[in-house]
Design an enzyme around this catalytic site. Structure first.
Site, PDB file in Angstrom:
ATOM      1  N   GLY A  46       9.053   2.215   8.591  1.00  0.00           N
ATOM      2  CA  GLY A  46       9.558   1.220   7.647  1.00  0.00           C
ATOM      3  C   GLY A  46       8.780   1.290   6.351  1.00  0.00           C
ATOM      4  O   GLY A  46       7.627   1.720   6.331  1.00  0.00           O
ATOM      5  N   GLN A  51       5.647  -1.742  -1.715  1.00  0.00           N
ATOM      6  CA  GLN A  51       4.713  -0.666  -1.345  1.00  0.00           C
ATOM      7  C   GLN A  51       4.825   0.547  -2.274  1.00  0.00           C
ATOM      8  O   GLN A  51       3.928   1.384  -2.316  1.00  0.00           O
ATOM      9  CB  GLN A  51       4.941  -0.217   0.102  1.00  0.00           C
ATOM     10  CG  GLN A  51       4.555  -1.282   1.120  1.00  0.00           C
ATOM     11  CD  GLN A  51       4.759  -0.774   2.532  1.00  0.00           C
ATOM     12  OE1 GLN A  51       5.858  -0.825   3.063  1.00  0.00           O
ATOM     13  NE2 GLN A  51       3.707  -0.253   3.142  1.00  0.00           N
ATOM     14  N   CYS A  95       0.467   0.252   9.058  1.00  0.00           N
ATOM     15  CA  CYS A  95       1.176   0.084   7.796  1.00  0.00           C
ATOM     16  C   CYS A  95       0.833   1.255   6.886  1.00  0.00           C
ATOM     17  O   CYS A  95      -0.333   1.665   6.830  1.00  0.00           O
ATOM     18  CB  CYS A  95       0.743  -1.230   7.150  1.00  0.00           C
ATOM     19  SG  CYS A  95       1.554  -1.559   5.587  1.00  0.00           S
ATOM     20  N   LEU A  96       1.828   1.777   6.188  1.00  0.00           N
ATOM     21  CA  LEU A  96       1.575   2.922   5.304  1.00  0.00           C
ATOM     22  C   LEU A  96       0.645   2.549   4.152  1.00  0.00           C
ATOM     23  O   LEU A  96       0.027   3.425   3.560  1.00  0.00           O
ATOM     24  CB  LEU A  96       2.895   3.489   4.767  1.00  0.00           C
ATOM     25  CG  LEU A  96       3.811   4.120   5.829  1.00  0.00           C
ATOM     26  CD1 LEU A  96       5.131   4.551   5.213  1.00  0.00           C
ATOM     27  CD2 LEU A  96       3.135   5.308   6.511  1.00  0.00           C
ATOM     28  N   HIS A 137       7.866  -7.117  10.065  1.00  0.00           N
ATOM     29  CA  HIS A 137       6.723  -6.583   9.311  1.00  0.00           C
ATOM     30  C   HIS A 137       7.166  -6.290   7.864  1.00  0.00           C
ATOM     31  O   HIS A 137       6.464  -6.644   6.913  1.00  0.00           O
ATOM     32  CB  HIS A 137       6.230  -5.312  10.021  1.00  0.00           C
ATOM     33  CG  HIS A 137       5.169  -4.537   9.299  1.00  0.00           C
ATOM     34  ND1 HIS A 137       3.923  -4.293   9.841  1.00  0.00           N
ATOM     35  CD2 HIS A 137       5.173  -3.921   8.087  1.00  0.00           C
ATOM     36  CE1 HIS A 137       3.208  -3.573   8.989  1.00  0.00           C
ATOM     37  NE2 HIS A 137       3.944  -3.335   7.913  1.00  0.00           N
ATOM     38  N   GLU A 138       8.329  -5.668   7.715  1.00  0.00           N
ATOM     39  CA  GLU A 138       8.810  -5.311   6.368  1.00  0.00           C
ATOM     40  C   GLU A 138       9.200  -6.556   5.572  1.00  0.00           C
ATOM     41  O   GLU A 138       8.930  -6.634   4.376  1.00  0.00           O
ATOM     42  CB  GLU A 138       9.984  -4.325   6.453  1.00  0.00           C
ATOM     43  CG  GLU A 138       9.673  -2.999   7.138  1.00  0.00           C
ATOM     44  CD  GLU A 138       8.416  -2.313   6.637  1.00  0.00           C
ATOM     45  OE1 GLU A 138       8.093  -2.429   5.435  1.00  0.00           O
ATOM     46  OE2 GLU A 138       7.726  -1.679   7.461  1.00  0.00           O
ATOM     47  N   HIS A 141       6.276  -8.074   3.961  1.00  0.00           N
ATOM     48  CA  HIS A 141       5.866  -7.404   2.718  1.00  0.00           C
ATOM     49  C   HIS A 141       6.541  -8.045   1.498  1.00  0.00           C
ATOM     50  O   HIS A 141       5.940  -8.149   0.434  1.00  0.00           O
ATOM     51  CB  HIS A 141       6.257  -5.924   2.749  1.00  0.00           C
ATOM     52  CG  HIS A 141       5.247  -5.022   3.389  1.00  0.00           C
ATOM     53  ND1 HIS A 141       3.980  -4.852   2.888  1.00  0.00           N
ATOM     54  CD2 HIS A 141       5.328  -4.215   4.482  1.00  0.00           C
ATOM     55  CE1 HIS A 141       3.321  -3.975   3.655  1.00  0.00           C
ATOM     56  NE2 HIS A 141       4.118  -3.580   4.637  1.00  0.00           N
TER      57      HIS A 141
HETATM   58 NI    NI Z   1       3.655  -2.196   6.170  1.00  0.00          NI
END
Ligand code: NI
Length: 173
Positions: A46, A51, A95-96, A137-138, A141
């Protein structure tokens, strides 16, 4: 399509409440394509617009992880949670924007979400398992919240210190 750089925590853009997407323009289409390419390249399941430094309510995800199964890229614009299940699920999340750090987060096991697709239509779907965790989670963000905000203060500050160090090392090259 192009791969966009992913912001690393801590970054003020990752703490912002993102405004809704007002209109589905070709630019939004390009952003979604770039985000999918960036997510697959990372690789991740995701990725949310903040991000990649774009403050807009949009995220992409694809939680198909089985080898040989066809990918299922999804683009969710202005997503909202309609219902959540009583029962919960605990996943080791990553998380990226926080590379190589993980933590257990408990969230509702199932969520029904409503969003606008790139086709301009309203979609509604129930997500379960990893898909439900990823979608929540997304969505976090888009509200300036990271998975580490669900962890204890000690673990959160330890991870943040390591990220500050990582960013300093990367800046030095
Ligand atoms: Ni994340």
């Amino acid at each position: 399509m192009s791969i966009r750089p992913i912001l690393i925590h801590p970054d003020p853009r990752l703490k912002k409440l993102c405004p809704p997407v007002a209109e589905i323009t070709p630019e939004i289409g390009r952003l979604a394509e770039d985000m999918l390419e960036t997510m697959y390249d990372a690789p991740g399941v995701g990725l949310a617009a903040p991000q990649v430094g774009v403050l807009a309510r949009l995220f992409v995800m694809d939680c198909v992880k089985e080898e040989g199964e066809s990918p299922r890229p999804m683009v969710l614009i202005n997503p909202e949670i309609i219902t959540t299940s009583e029962d919960t699920n605990t996943y080791e999340e990553g998380c990226l924007s926080i590379p190589e750090h993980y933590g257990e987060v408990t969230r509702p096991r199932r969520v029904t979400m409503r969003w606008l697709g790139l086709d301009g239509k309203t979609h509604e779907q129930e997500f379960d398992g990893l898909w439900a965790t990823c979608a929540q989670h997304e969505l976090d963000h888009l509200n300036g919240k990271l998975f580490i905000d669900h962890l204890g203060a000690i673990k959160r500050s330890m991870i943040t210190r390591k990220m500050v160090k990582l960013k300093r090392e990367r800046a030095r090259g």
